[in-house]
Motif scaffolding. Sequence first.
Motif: not given
Length: 186
Positions: A19, A21-22, A24, A38-40, A52, A54, A106
């Motif tokens: 949920t 994105p930052t 990890k 994580g996403w990145h 990832r 998910c 955001e």
Amino acid sequence: MLTDDGLTFLRMSATLALTLPTIKVRVASPTRTLAEIGWHFEDPLGDGVRLRPCAFRVAVGRAWNQRKEGLDVDFCGLGEAEPIITIGVAPGERVLPGDIFQVRSETGGWHHVLPTLLSPEGCHAVLGLDGPPLSFHDDPVTGVTLVHTETDSPDLDRIPHLVAHLQALRGRLLAEELIGDPLVVR
């Protein structure tokens, strides 16, 4: 085999990682890193697997379903060892006492997010309508609800009473979780 507490921490970290994105997540054994989620990814990890959020969430959801069916769950060959779960946030963000995650929104303000095993309806029943407006993100795969509120100020400490209020809410949610069995709360 994975304990109830170990599975609870995995469930919460899987929902947070998906949920926010930052966020990890690093899952380790006492001797090595098992996975980073994580996403990145910027830096090399070593011997662990990169996932990832998910994929991690689906795996944790399966483990939770197995446990609800009365089966033992062995996570990545940990055996009797507890997973060591580390949740990190991006620079400038922070994890406040009570596992309240303060991450950028955001709009330039801040999301304040805390995980619980209670359903959104259970959260609402426990918390009522006191304080700032709260939203509830329900994750049926992990059985975790994220309680969150957003501020529009870019100043982290502009609303000092908000953090104290959220910590009190966290305490009320934890008390309700302790009354119920963590695997049956939902």
